[in-house]
Design a protein around this motif. Structure first.
Motif, PDB file in Angstrom:
ATOM      1  N   ASN A 194      -9.491  34.184  -2.516  1.00  0.00           N
ATOM      2  CA  ASN A 194      -9.614  33.172  -3.568  1.00  0.00           C
ATOM      3  C   ASN A 194      -9.256  33.733  -4.947  1.00  0.00           C
ATOM      4  O   ASN A 194      -9.712  34.811  -5.330  1.00  0.00           O
ATOM      5  CB  ASN A 194     -11.048  32.614  -3.617  1.00  0.00           C
TER       6      ASN A 194
ATOM      7  N   HIS B 154      -9.088  21.602  -3.274  1.00  0.00           N
ATOM      8  CA  HIS B 154      -8.361  21.736  -4.542  1.00  0.00           C
ATOM      9  C   HIS B 154      -6.852  21.667  -4.353  1.00  0.00           C
ATOM     10  O   HIS B 154      -6.096  21.583  -5.327  1.00  0.00           O
ATOM     11  CB  HIS B 154      -8.711  23.073  -5.227  1.00  0.00           C
TER      12      HIS B 154
ATOM     13  N   LEU C 255       3.972  34.808  -0.199  1.00  0.00           N
ATOM     14  CA  LEU C 255       2.699  34.142  -0.510  1.00  0.00           C
ATOM     15  C   LEU C 255       2.171  34.650  -1.843  1.00  0.00           C
ATOM     16  O   LEU C 255       2.459  35.795  -2.235  1.00  0.00           O
ATOM     17  CB  LEU C 255       1.686  34.419   0.603  1.00  0.00           C
TER      18      LEU C 255
ATOM     19  N   ALA D 267     -10.626  27.282  -8.028  1.00  0.00           N
ATOM     20  CA  ALA D 267     -10.540  28.229  -6.912  1.00  0.00           C
ATOM     21  C   ALA D 267      -9.581  27.709  -5.851  1.00  0.00           C
ATOM     22  O   ALA D 267      -9.663  26.546  -5.432  1.00  0.00           O
ATOM     23  CB  ALA D 267     -11.925  28.442  -6.303  1.00  0.00           C
ATOM     24  N   VAL D 268      -8.653  28.563  -5.432  1.00  0.00           N
ATOM     25  CA  VAL D 268      -7.726  28.234  -4.345  1.00  0.00           C
ATOM     26  C   VAL D 268      -7.537  29.483  -3.488  1.00  0.00           C
ATOM     27  O   VAL D 268      -7.781  30.605  -3.939  1.00  0.00           O
ATOM     28  CB  VAL D 268      -6.343  27.764  -4.867  1.00  0.00           C
ATOM     29  N   LYS D 269      -7.085  29.255  -2.251  1.00  0.00           N
ATOM     30  CA  LYS D 269      -6.852  30.378  -1.341  1.00  0.00           C
ATOM     31  C   LYS D 269      -5.416  30.870  -1.494  1.00  0.00           C
ATOM     32  O   LYS D 269      -4.471  30.161  -1.146  1.00  0.00           O
ATOM     33  CB  LYS D 269      -7.165  29.938   0.089  1.00  0.00           C
TER      34      LYS D 269
ATOM     35  N   ILE E  26       1.555  25.447   5.541  1.00  0.00           N
ATOM     36  CA  ILE E  26       1.763  26.882   5.284  1.00  0.00           C
ATOM     37  C   ILE E  26       1.134  27.746   6.389  1.00  0.00           C
ATOM     38  O   ILE E  26       1.806  28.636   6.911  1.00  0.00           O
ATOM     39  CB  ILE E  26       1.287  27.269   3.855  1.00  0.00           C
TER      40      ILE E  26
ATOM     41  N   GLU F 231     -18.991  27.173   2.029  1.00  0.00           N
ATOM     42  CA  GLU F 231     -18.473  26.866   3.357  1.00  0.00           C
ATOM     43  C   GLU F 231     -17.166  27.608   3.659  1.00  0.00           C
ATOM     44  O   GLU F 231     -16.903  27.976   4.798  1.00  0.00           O
ATOM     45  CB  GLU F 231     -18.219  25.356   3.427  1.00  0.00           C
ATOM     46  N   GLY F 232     -16.357  27.819   2.649  1.00  0.00           N
ATOM     47  CA  GLY F 232     -15.047  28.432   2.868  1.00  0.00           C
ATOM     48  C   GLY F 232     -15.010  29.929   2.601  1.00  0.00           C
ATOM     49  O   GLY F 232     -13.936  30.493   2.422  1.00  0.00           O
TER      50      GLY F 232
ATOM     51  N   ARG G  17       9.378  32.574   0.627  1.00  0.00           N
ATOM     52  CA  ARG G  17       8.284  32.701   1.594  1.00  0.00           C
ATOM     53  C   ARG G  17       7.197  33.687   1.158  1.00  0.00           C
ATOM     54  O   ARG G  17       6.222  33.881   1.879  1.00  0.00           O
ATOM     55  CB  ARG G  17       8.836  33.113   2.953  1.00  0.00           C
TER      56      ARG G  17
ATOM     57  N   LYS H 139       3.170  30.288   8.825  1.00  0.00           N
ATOM     58  CA  LYS H 139       2.794  31.694   9.016  1.00  0.00           C
ATOM     59  C   LYS H 139       2.706  32.036  10.494  1.00  0.00           C
ATOM     60  O   LYS H 139       3.047  33.134  10.916  1.00  0.00           O
ATOM     61  CB  LYS H 139       1.467  31.975   8.311  1.00  0.00           C
TER      62      LYS H 139
ATOM     63  N   PHE I 125      13.216  30.239   4.368  1.00  0.00           N
ATOM     64  CA  PHE I 125      13.562  28.818   4.195  1.00  0.00           C
ATOM     65  C   PHE I 125      14.144  28.637   2.801  1.00  0.00           C
ATOM     66  O   PHE I 125      13.987  29.507   1.932  1.00  0.00           O
ATOM     67  CB  PHE I 125      12.328  27.927   4.370  1.00  0.00           C
TER      68      PHE I 125
ATOM     69  N   SER J 122     -12.134  25.073  -1.819  1.00  0.00           N
ATOM     70  CA  SER J 122     -10.825  25.624  -2.209  1.00  0.00           C
ATOM     71  C   SER J 122      -9.687  24.873  -1.530  1.00  0.00           C
ATOM     72  O   SER J 122      -8.607  24.707  -2.116  1.00  0.00           O
ATOM     73  CB  SER J 122     -10.746  27.115  -1.853  1.00  0.00           C
TER      74      SER J 122
ATOM     75  N   ASP K 279     -12.957  22.971   2.877  1.00  0.00           N
ATOM     76  CA  ASP K 279     -13.953  23.559   1.978  1.00  0.00           C
ATOM     77  C   ASP K 279     -13.463  23.333   0.546  1.00  0.00           C
ATOM     78  O   ASP K 279     -12.352  22.829   0.348  1.00  0.00           O
ATOM     79  CB  ASP K 279     -14.136  25.050   2.305  1.00  0.00           C
TER      80      ASP K 279
ATOM     81  N   CYS L 264      -3.710  32.946   0.038  1.00  0.00           N
ATOM     82  CA  CYS L 264      -2.936  33.206   1.255  1.00  0.00           C
ATOM     83  C   CYS L 264      -2.295  31.926   1.769  1.00  0.00           C
ATOM     84  O   CYS L 264      -1.550  31.948   2.747  1.00  0.00           O
ATOM     85  CB  CYS L 264      -3.812  33.821   2.351  1.00  0.00           C
ATOM     86  N   THR L 265      -2.615  30.795   1.143  1.00  0.00           N
ATOM     87  CA  THR L 265      -2.111  29.505   1.617  1.00  0.00           C
ATOM     88  C   THR L 265      -1.358  28.808   0.498  1.00  0.00           C
ATOM     89  O   THR L 265      -1.479  27.608   0.276  1.00  0.00           O
ATOM     90  CB  THR L 265      -3.284  28.653   2.148  1.00  0.00           C
ATOM     91  N   LEU L 266      -0.597  29.603  -0.211  1.00  0.00           N
ATOM     92  CA  LEU L 266       0.107  29.127  -1.393  1.00  0.00           C
ATOM     93  C   LEU L 266       1.298  30.064  -1.581  1.00  0.00           C
ATOM     94  O   LEU L 266       1.145  31.281  -1.487  1.00  0.00           O
ATOM     95  CB  LEU L 266      -0.864  29.260  -2.581  1.00  0.00           C
ATOM     96  N   PHE L 267       2.475  29.526  -1.825  1.00  0.00           N
ATOM     97  CA  PHE L 267       3.630  30.372  -2.105  1.00  0.00           C
ATOM     98  C   PHE L 267       3.618  30.740  -3.585  1.00  0.00           C
ATOM     99  O   PHE L 267       3.276  29.916  -4.435  1.00  0.00           O
ATOM    100  CB  PHE L 267       4.935  29.645  -1.768  1.00  0.00           C
TER     101      PHE L 267
ATOM    102  N   ASP M 230      -6.023  35.674   6.946  1.00  0.00           N
ATOM    103  CA  ASP M 230      -4.645  35.188   6.927  1.00  0.00           C
ATOM    104  C   ASP M 230      -4.511  33.776   7.501  1.00  0.00           C
ATOM    105  O   ASP M 230      -3.416  33.306   7.726  1.00  0.00           O
ATOM    106  CB  ASP M 230      -3.748  36.153   7.711  1.00  0.00           C
ATOM    107  N   THR M 231      -5.629  33.113   7.792  1.00  0.00           N
ATOM    108  CA  THR M 231      -5.552  31.760   8.368  1.00  0.00           C
ATOM    109  C   THR M 231      -6.367  30.754   7.555  1.00  0.00           C
ATOM    110  O   THR M 231      -6.834  29.755   8.089  1.00  0.00           O
ATOM    111  CB  THR M 231      -6.036  31.749   9.829  1.00  0.00           C
ATOM    112  N   SER M 232      -6.578  31.030   6.291  1.00  0.00           N
ATOM    113  CA  SER M 232      -7.220  30.110   5.342  1.00  0.00           C
ATOM    114  C   SER M 232      -8.714  29.909   5.548  1.00  0.00           C
ATOM    115  O   SER M 232      -9.284  28.991   4.979  1.00  0.00           O
ATOM    116  CB  SER M 232      -6.568  28.718   5.352  1.00  0.00           C
TER     117      SER M 232
END
Lengths: 265, 159
Positions: free
Chosen positions: B50, A105, B23, B57-59, A35, B132-133, B21, A39, A4, A102, A100, B61-64, B42-44
């Protein structure tokens, strides 16, 4: 994931232009749903318009009757905002129950509302609190905003800038979470404004909806007993591996009763 | 089409050409060779990926990667001191057997540090809720929770 074009506009005007010029655009806010969808190739936009650098889309403003939250304000910021906790504690609690830590955030209110996932939490607050969705070219009443499964009144290139919530006398949001994902199998947002009551249900149909029969019963008697015998029909309710339609119908009444009990308490 | 992206990873500036694209987790693992950050689902959902983005803290795999232009990233490799002395949270996982296979551990430790930052008074119930995550398929979480309780105390004591 397909390729993209990535855009990072500095202003809302630039973002609007980029969105209008693109062949098949998606607006990138927190990306917590977009995202993963890309994927899985469920979404394959030609262009992503990232709002991260656009000024004026973040922040919380409390007025005498309203709380206005910028579209790029994250769930974590709403959850921990002393202003929101004071003005509409049910809204802060709702934000704190999304995903959750993360995810909170990154995830934003504008992204959640624009996406209109049938099991998302925020749409219940938007409809329950009679909110106004502000975009780059107009204002849309909550009652007109959610139109179907992942469908809203937004035009293709329209960008949400803020959500303005009315401050209720009392409100509560209770959901029955799917244990693995945390998404609402059914969630009920109940809000009392003087003699008027709004009951918004998420998770049960293609998109969030109101239950007017419950609202009328609660307007004259704001107690769980007033709606104990009100069951919605299950004809157009969602059914999946986690929950059958008749069970969802049952949960609507149970969640609404619990929300009333909490709001009244 | 690739584009330039620059950020600070574990205190060091890095610059690379990436596709939009790409990640963040791919960038960290495949471009920078920082393979401590894992991809479990791979699905958050699993939390193995993390990292800290500007301290939170962020994931990854869900961030470019391109979204992190100019930002500060800390991965599990950035926690220990130069001489190899473990971070107090890593030390606590070691002492309390907070891992078995170790696959989820980088994500657990990064989130544990984030809990310590936000909730320095977190009790056992809070820690379980905050996790939880993060999914662990070995331990049953008991030792992880004990490790985090101990790690938070150690971090608080260190100041």
């Amino acid at each position: 994931m397909y390729e993209f074009n990535y855009h990072r506009p500095k202003s809302l005007d630039e973002a609007s232009s980029a969105a209008k010029d693109a062949e098949d655009r998606k607006i990138l806010a927190g990306g917590m749903t977009l995202i993963p969808s890309m994927k899985l190739r469920l979404a394959a936009p030609s262009d992503l318009i990232d709002l991260a650098d656009v000024d004026g889309l973040k922040g919380i403003t409390v007025g005498s009757d309203t709380v206005t939250i910028g579209a790029m304000t994250r769930h974590y910021d709403v959850q921990t905002s002393a202003d929101v906790q004071k003005a509409i504690p049910a809204l802060a609690a709702l934000a704190g129950g999304i995903g959750d830590p993360s995810v909170r955030h990154r995830g934003t209110i504008g992204g959640s509302v624009a996406h209109s996932d049938p099991a998302a939490d925020y749409p219940a607050a938007v409809l329950g609190l009679d909110a106004t969705v502000k975009t780059d070219n107009r204002e849309i009443a909550a009652d007109d905003f959610f139109t179907g499964l992942f469908e809203t009144a937004l035009e293709e290139a329209e960008i949400i800038t803020a959500i303005e919530f009315k401050i209720p006398d009392a409100a509560a949001y209770i959901k029955f979470p799917q244990p693995a994902s945390g998404f609402a199998l059914v969630g009920a947002f109940v809000a009392k404004f003087g003699g008027d009551v709004r009951v918004a249900i998420t998770g049960a149909k293609d998109c969030v909806f109101r239950v007017t029969e419950m609202e009328q019963a609660l307007a004259s008697n704001f107690s769980p007993d007033a709606i104990a015998d009100i069951q919605i029909g299950d004809d157009d309710l969602l059914a999946d591996i986690h929950c059958a339609a008749d069970y969802r119908a049952h949960l609507v009444t149970v969640m609404a009763k619990r929300a009333v009990a909490q709001a009244a308490g | 089409m690739s584009t330039k992206v620059s950020m600070n990873v574990n205190g060091k500036p890095v610059l690379a050409d990436v596709e939009p694209r790409t990640l963040l987790v791919q960038y960290l693992r495949e471009h920078l060779g920082l393979t401590g950050t894992h991809v479990g689902c791979d699905t958050s959902q699993c939390g193995c990926c993390n990292v800290h983005l500007n301290g939170e803290a962020v994931k990854s795999c869900t961030l470019f990667a391109i979204q992190c232009e100019g930002q500060d990233i800390t991965t599990i490799e950035g926690l220990a001191e130069e001489d190899g002395t473990l971070h107090p949270m890593q030390q606590a996982f070691w002492e309390h057997h907070g891992l078995q296979c170790g696959f989820c551990t980088p994500g657990m430790v990064m989130v544990a540090c984030d809990i310590a930052r936000r909730r320095p008074d977190a009790d056992e119930k809070t820690i379980r809720h905050e996790l939880e995550g993060n999914i662990c398929r070995c331990t049953g979480y008991q030792h992880i929770v004990e490790a985090i309780e101990s790690g938070i105390k150690a971090m608080n004591a260190k100041g």
